[in-house]
Design a protein around this motif. Structure first.
Motif, PDB file in Angstrom:
ATOM      1  N   GLU A 249      47.626  53.071  37.814  1.00 22.98           N
ATOM      2  CA  GLU A 249      48.919  52.396  37.841  1.00 22.98           C
ATOM      3  C   GLU A 249      48.682  50.899  37.623  1.00 22.98           C
ATOM      4  OE1 GLU A 249      51.626  54.152  38.057  1.00 22.98           O
ATOM      5  OE2 GLU A 249      50.817  56.059  38.825  1.00 22.98           O
ATOM      6  N   TRP A 250      49.580  50.278  36.876  1.00 22.22           N
ATOM      7  CA  TRP A 250      49.430  48.857  36.593  1.00 22.22           C
ATOM      8  C   TRP A 250      49.655  48.017  37.854  1.00 22.22           C
ATOM      9  CZ3 TRP A 250      47.534  46.930  32.166  1.00 22.22           C
ATOM     10  CH2 TRP A 250      47.532  47.763  31.038  1.00 22.22           C
ATOM     11  N   ARG A 251      48.754  47.060  38.090  1.00 25.45           N
ATOM     12  CA  ARG A 251      48.952  46.048  39.125  1.00 25.45           C
ATOM     13  C   ARG A 251      49.713  44.863  38.536  1.00 25.45           C
ATOM     14  NH1 ARG A 251      45.977  41.329  40.732  1.00 25.45           N
ATOM     15  NH2 ARG A 251      46.243  40.865  42.967  1.00 25.45           N
ATOM     16  N   ASP A 252      49.306  44.456  37.354  1.00 24.71           N
ATOM     17  CA  ASP A 252      49.961  43.402  36.578  1.00 24.71           C
ATOM     18  C   ASP A 252      49.563  43.640  35.128  1.00 24.71           C
ATOM     19  OD1 ASP A 252      47.316  42.306  36.273  1.00 24.71           O
ATOM     20  OD2 ASP A 252      47.578  41.234  38.164  1.00 24.71           O
ATOM     21  N   ASP A 253      49.863  42.716  34.236  1.00 24.62           N
ATOM     22  CA  ASP A 253      49.591  42.941  32.814  1.00 24.62           C
ATOM     23  C   ASP A 253      48.105  42.978  32.479  1.00 24.62           C
ATOM     24  OD1 ASP A 253      52.303  43.058  32.179  1.00 24.62           O
ATOM     25  OD2 ASP A 253      52.451  40.875  31.957  1.00 24.62           O
ATOM     26  N   GLU A 254      47.245  42.558  33.408  1.00 25.60           N
ATOM     27  CA  GLU A 254      45.819  42.448  33.114  1.00 25.60           C
ATOM     28  C   GLU A 254      44.942  43.361  33.959  1.00 25.60           C
ATOM     29  OE1 GLU A 254      44.619  40.694  30.623  1.00 25.60           O
ATOM     30  OE2 GLU A 254      46.657  40.073  30.092  1.00 25.60           O
ATOM     31  N   SER A 255      45.519  44.159  34.863  1.00 25.43           N
ATOM     32  CA  SER A 255      44.671  44.986  35.727  1.00 25.43           C
ATOM     33  C   SER A 255      45.436  46.206  36.226  1.00 25.43           C
ATOM     34  CB  SER A 255      44.150  44.177  36.915  1.00 25.43           C
ATOM     35  OG  SER A 255      45.215  43.701  37.710  1.00 25.43           O
ATOM     36  N   LEU A 256      44.676  47.224  36.645  1.00 21.60           N
ATOM     37  CA  LEU A 256      45.245  48.477  37.126  1.00 21.60           C
ATOM     38  C   LEU A 256      44.569  48.891  38.426  1.00 21.60           C
ATOM     39  CD1 LEU A 256      44.509  49.207  33.723  1.00 21.60           C
ATOM     40  CD2 LEU A 256      46.436  50.678  34.319  1.00 21.60           C
ATOM     41  N   TYR A 257      45.341  49.595  39.274  1.00 25.62           N
ATOM     42  CA  TYR A 257      44.773  50.328  40.394  1.00 25.62           C
ATOM     43  C   TYR A 257      44.413  51.720  39.883  1.00 25.62           C
ATOM     44  CZ  TYR A 257      46.785  46.705  43.434  1.00 25.62           C
ATOM     45  OH  TYR A 257      47.100  45.518  44.040  1.00 25.62           O
ATOM     46  N   VAL A 258      43.200  52.167  40.186  1.00 25.14           N
ATOM     47  CA  VAL A 258      42.689  53.395  39.584  1.00 25.14           C
ATOM     48  C   VAL A 258      41.967  54.229  40.638  1.00 25.14           C
ATOM     49  CG1 VAL A 258      41.167  54.352  37.813  1.00 25.14           C
ATOM     50  CG2 VAL A 258      42.376  52.203  37.382  1.00 25.14           C
ATOM     51  N   VAL A 259      42.256  55.530  40.687  1.00 26.93           N
ATOM     52  CA  VAL A 259      41.474  56.464  41.504  1.00 26.93           C
ATOM     53  C   VAL A 259      40.385  57.059  40.624  1.00 26.93           C
ATOM     54  CG1 VAL A 259      41.473  58.595  42.831  1.00 26.93           C
ATOM     55  CG2 VAL A 259      43.382  57.007  43.061  1.00 26.93           C
ATOM     56  N   THR A 260      39.132  56.769  40.973  1.00 23.56           N
ATOM     57  CA  THR A 260      37.995  57.241  40.192  1.00 23.56           C
ATOM     58  C   THR A 260      36.791  57.393  41.122  1.00 23.56           C
ATOM     59  OG1 THR A 260      36.689  56.811  38.181  1.00 23.56           O
ATOM     60  CG2 THR A 260      37.278  54.898  39.544  1.00 23.56           C
ATOM     61  N   ASP A 261      35.740  58.110  40.658  1.00 25.47           N
ATOM     62  CA  ASP A 261      34.664  58.466  41.599  1.00 25.47           C
ATOM     63  C   ASP A 261      33.243  58.130  41.135  1.00 25.47           C
ATOM     64  OD1 ASP A 261      34.250  60.420  39.663  1.00 25.47           O
ATOM     65  OD2 ASP A 261      33.919  62.023  41.120  1.00 25.47           O
ATOM     66  N   PRO A 262      32.972  56.936  40.637  1.00 25.20           N
ATOM     67  CA  PRO A 262      31.585  56.621  40.264  1.00 25.20           C
ATOM     68  C   PRO A 262      30.628  56.630  41.451  1.00 25.20           C
ATOM     69  CG  PRO A 262      32.930  54.632  40.246  1.00 25.20           C
ATOM     70  CD  PRO A 262      33.869  55.791  40.402  1.00 25.20           C
ATOM     71  N   THR A 263      31.153  56.486  42.664  1.00 22.10           N
ATOM     72  CA  THR A 263      30.311  56.497  43.867  1.00 22.10           C
ATOM     73  C   THR A 263      30.100  57.909  44.417  1.00 22.10           C
ATOM     74  OG1 THR A 263      32.194  56.264  45.387  1.00 22.10           O
ATOM     75  CG2 THR A 263      31.238  54.244  44.506  1.00 22.10           C
ATOM     76  N   GLY A 264      30.759  58.895  43.814  1.00 18.88           N
ATOM     77  CA  GLY A 264      30.701  60.254  44.349  1.00 18.88           C
ATOM     78  C   GLY A 264      31.890  60.602  45.215  1.00 18.88           C
TER      79      GLY A 264
END
Length: 614
Positions: A207-222
């Motif tokens: 989901e967009w936080r602003d025009d330059e960044s997003l909140y993201v659910v992802t799992d690079p840490t496991g």
């Protein structure tokens, strides 16, 4: 002790899939088993009245990627939805008849998002094993739709930036499943090539936080955590804890978190408990992550569907003694308000309470029947297999415990909710780890004196595990398979596009690992069955062909084992109609009466064939 009827189960189980705050109203969908299994969208007005928005005869579902996805949105008092019968997007005002927005034809649509006077969504075209997908824009005024992006075999989560210039979305390709690896991408709305922001990990919402960044659910840490991801490629884990803020994407369009007023409301936890929390200041603090404030109240499981506006968030929540309810939470005061109508459920004293146990590293929830002492037990095996069982009120479980049958739900290796490492225990070991973990729990029940006999049952992939356990273990006195897979090699060659390479990771690529497929096939090893089997299948199932059950029944017959096979007209992959739910549950009880040795006069008798030709 109240004896729970099968019709009670049909009318109480299941839950809303999606919720939405629309102005001063709250909208949600609900299953209607008594109306042919359709999903109806309803709204709660500012005055508290609950009204159907979707007229009789319409069904807010779709079969994109066969499991479907977000099927409706509220927009300025009107409903935008996909209809099961024709697959098209329609627009409907309360009290009016739906008007189609997309052309006639074989295209299907899902993961709807309304932005201004347009619907952004995923379109699917083609056959069940060779479909193409793109992200399209559908004008609400009935103008022709236009395509935007067609970069991956599978797509979801179309989101336009606040300034309207950039589209963010998630895509993946064979042989990956969305919990293996996806790509978070951005592309110019005006047209042009896409750019990958994240790859390699599993991303399930952005989901967009602003025009330059997003909140993201992802799992690079496991672990599926919430990250802040910039268009410049920078990332920061806002919730660096060994808890899941996401889950497997079987239906596209889930909302594990919602943003409102600079805050993030999110569901998080494990498969044993999933709470609702809020990040009031979603930026890293001195300890490395944002602080999570719990606002879940007495509910122990929040579903992956949230909608937020102002200081309120609406979600769907349950607990061991409360069914799934639509709940509004005030993020400032923590006050909870149940919005959906009450359901007729037994009192707390009549319902089993789950006990979370871990047996030799295997997670399970045990529901003991009343009375104490050894009892017959049934292991419930969830589907997926990349999924999990939640310890919430389930009248299907209570149906059996009220009759003296204990239940143990097994979250075997491969289940979600315990991090990627536990999820990947099943890699190349489907039919081995899941069977062994179920056997581990069954032998523990017997060894500790809780169980005197153990049967096993499951649906879809859980049906596979149940049949595999029956032929590859000697601990189970019987198995029940709801629309299960009995021969993986045949299923891999026939199943739909989304899962057509699923077994590459679960068993191994073909033809190189064909011996594994042959070794693990329940059908090919039916001679070893340790007890009888009850097989149930919907005749319109496009995920697992009914032939999977038919052939296992025939294999049991050839080797002189007892079996019963029941089919259901008009049902797909899962039971949605009241009469089907009742008939299937009563047949299952009759089956347990046979294998456990007790009378079941309250349900129609079940005949087990004994080696007869099928």
């Amino acid at each position: 002790m109240v004896t729970i009827r099968a019709v009670d189960v049909a009318r109480v189980d299941d839950r809303p899939l999606w919720v939405e705050i629309s102005g001063d109203e709250v909208w949600w969908d609900e299953p209607r088993p008594h109306e042919g299994g359709r999903r109806c969208v309803v709204r709660r007005t500012a005055g508290g009245a609950i009204e159907d928005v979707l007229p009789q005869g319409w069904n807010a579902r779709n079969r994109v990627m066969e499991y479907g996805g977000r099927s409706w949105r509220a927009h300025e008092g009107r409903l935008v939805f996909t209809d099961w019968a024709d697959g098209r997007i329609h627009l409907c005002a309360p009290g009016g008849e739906p008007v189609p927005l997309t052309p006639e034809g074989p295209a299907r649509y899902a993961d709807l998002v309304v932005r201004g006077d347009e619907v952004w969504c995923v379109r699917e075209q083609g056959g069940p094993r060779s479909a193409d997908r793109d992200i399209v824009v559908v004008p609400l005024d009935g103008s022709p739709l236009r395509g935007v992006v067609a970069s991956h075999r599978f797509l979801m989560n179309p989101r336009v930036s606040p300034d309207g210039r950039t589209l963010a979305y998630i895509g993946w390709n064979h042989p990956d499943m969305p919990w293996d690896a996806t790509e978070l991408c951005v592309a110019p709305v005006a047209g042009g090539p896409h750019r990958v922001l994240l790859s390699g990990a599993s991303t399930c919402q952005a989901e967009w936080r602003d025009d330059e960044s997003l909140y993201v659910v992802t799992d690079p840490t496991g672990w599926w955590n919430i990250h802040l991801v910039g268009l410049d490629g920078t990332t920061c884990d806002l919730t660096p804890v060994p808890l899941e803020f996401g889950d497997a994407t079987w239906k596209i369009g889930g909302t594990f978190f919602a943003v409102t007023g600079g805050r993030i409301a999110a569901v998080y936890g494990t498969a044993d408990e999933r709470r609702l929390g809020v990040l009031d200041r979603p930026l890293p603090n001195g300890s490395g992550g944002a602080a999570i404030r719990d606002v879940g109240g007495g509910y122990t499981f929040w579903a992956p569907t949230l909608s937020a506006q102002g200081s309120h968030v609406v979600g769907v929540a349950a607990s061991p003694h409360r069914p799934y309810e639509v709940v509004r939470v005030d993020l400032d005061t923590g006050r909870h308000e149940v919005l959906s109508p009450g359901k007729p459920v037994p009192g707390d004293a009549e319902l089993p309470t789950p006990e979370a146990v871990t047996v030799d590293g295997v997670h399970a929830h045990v529901y003991a029947p009343p009375g104490g002492g050894p009892a017959p037990y049934v292991l419930f095996v969830h589907g997926g297999p990349t999924g999990s069982a939640a310890p919430v009120l389930d009248l299907e479980i209570a149906y059996f415990t009220s009759r003296g049958i204990g239940v143990a739900e097994v979250n075997y290796g491969g289940s979600t909710g315990y991090g990627r490492a536990y999820r990947e225990r099943l890699r190349h070991n489907w039919g081995v780890v899941d069977v062994r973990d179920c056997e581990t729990v069954a032998r523990w029940l017997l060894r500790t004196g809780r169980a005197e006999k153990v049967a096993i049952r499951g649906g879809s992939a859980g049906g596979w595990t149940s049949m595999a356990a029956l032929v590859h273990s000697d601990v189970f006195c019987g198995a029940v398979s709801h629309y299960g897979i009995s021969d993986p090699e045949r299923w891999a060659a026939q199943t739909h596009d989304l899962e057509s390479h699923y077994l590459d990771g679960l068993i191994g690529p073909l033809p190189e690992t064909r011996d594994r497929y042959l070794d693990r096939s329940p059908e090919r090893h039916a001679a070893r069955a340790s007890g009888p089997a009850l097989l149930l299948h919907g005749l319109e199932d496009k995920v697992v062909d009914p032939a999977e059950s038919e052939r296992f029944a025939a294999a049991l017959a050839r080797h002189g084992h007892r079996w019963a096979y029941l089919t259901f007209e008009g049902e797909q992959h899962g039971w949605r109609r009241e009469d089907t739910i009742v008939r299937a549950l009563e047949a299952e009880l009759a089956f347990y009466g046979i294998v456990f040795g007790f009378p079941t006069p309250e349900v129609p008798p079940l005949t087990l064939h004994n080696g007869e030709a099928h």
